[in-house]
Structures are given as structure tokens and as C-alpha cells.
Scaffold this motif. Structure first.
Motif: not given
Length: 155
Positions: A65-91
Motif C-alpha cells: 500500500a506504500d507504493g513499494d514492490l516487496h520482493i521475497a528473496l531466498d539469498p544464496e548467502d544466508k548470513s544476511v538473515l537475522n533470526l526474524l528473517n529465518a523464523i517469521h519470513l521462512h529464511g
């Protein structure tokens, strides 16, 4: 007491597994600093790295709704994820292309006034390299690339 020790060990293990740090630091010239003037409620974003690139596969696309396109990316390097990315956003890493479409939200419309993103939009399943600012969204706690300067298709 043993339960608390086990819980502490679990949290430490999770924090080490999902450190939330970027592997690539790019010179500032690789990112468009002027995009920040079009980020809706920019104060909610804590900048970790002003300019970086992350490779991964596009899992989904969602127009916010804010005009942004939200893309869910499965990153090759998982070090960019924090715990909330891992749990809430399924990695997955959140990637936001700002002002990709007309916002429904009046406040967001002000941020996008007279600006529309020129970033190439990928399709679900595409392997891409995303360049932009690496931030933590303070409202949600997860890490993102926001705003995005460029998305390149990879083979």
C-alpha cells in the motif's frame, strides 16, 4: 535453571547461525543515495551497510500500500538473515523497490510524489543480484535491502 541454560544456549546458537551481516561492502557510488528522499518513514530503518549486493532467487512479489514492490528473496548467502528473517519470513530477505506503483496510503504518496522507480522488476523464480542499502526494519525486526538501486538477472 537447566531450562534457562538450554534456552540461553539455543538463543546463542540461533544468533551465530543468523548473524544478520552482509558479506559485500560496495563503494557508495554503486547505490543511489538520493533514493532515501523517497523512502516512506525512513526513520524506521536502521542502516547496517549503505551499499551492498545480495544474490538469490525471487520467491514472491507483493505490491504494498506504500507504493513499494516487496520482493521475497531466498539469498544464496544466508548470513544476511537475522533470526526474524529465518523464523517469521521462512529464511527469506525482504527486498523493497520503492515507489514502484502509485501508493494507496496518503502519507506514502507524499514520499513518492513525482518519482517512479526505474528498477527492473524480476519474475518469481529468477536468480538475481540486488544492489541497495542493507537495513533492519525497526518496526518488524527483520533485515531488508531497502531502498533498492538495481536488480540484475543472473544465469
Amino acid at each position: 535453571m537447566a531450562v534457562l541454560a538450554a534456552l540461553g544456549a539455543l538463543c546463542l546458537t540461533a544468533a551465530l547461525r543468523y548473524p544478520g551481516k552482509t558479506a559485500v561492502r560496495l563503494p557508495a557510488g554503486h547505490c543511489q543515495a538520493d533514493l532515501w528522499q523517497h523512502v516512506y518513514d525512513a526513520k524506521r530503518l536502521r542502516v547496517i551497510e549503505p551499499c551492498t549486493a545480495v544474490d538469490g532467487r525471487v520467491v514472491s512479489l507483493h505490491r504494498g500500500a506504500d507504493g513499494d514492490l516487496h520482493i521475497a528473496l531466498d539469498p544464496e548467502d544466508k548470513s544476511v538473515l537475522n533470526l526474524l528473517n529465518a523464523i517469521h519470513l521462512h529464511g527469506e530477505l525482504v527486498v523493497e523497490v520503492i515507489c514502484e506503483h502509485a501508493p494507496d496510503d496518503r502519507d506514502a504518496a507524499t514520499a513518492c510524489a513525482a518519482f517512479t522507480s526505474q528498477v527492473a522488476i524480476p519474475e518469481v523464480g529468477d536468480r538475481v543480484r540486488v544492489t541497495g542499502a542493507y537495513v533492519t526494519d525497526r518496526d518488524n525486526g527483520w533485515n531488508e535491502l531497502h531502498p533498492v538501486t538495481r536488480i540484475e538477472a543472473l544465469r
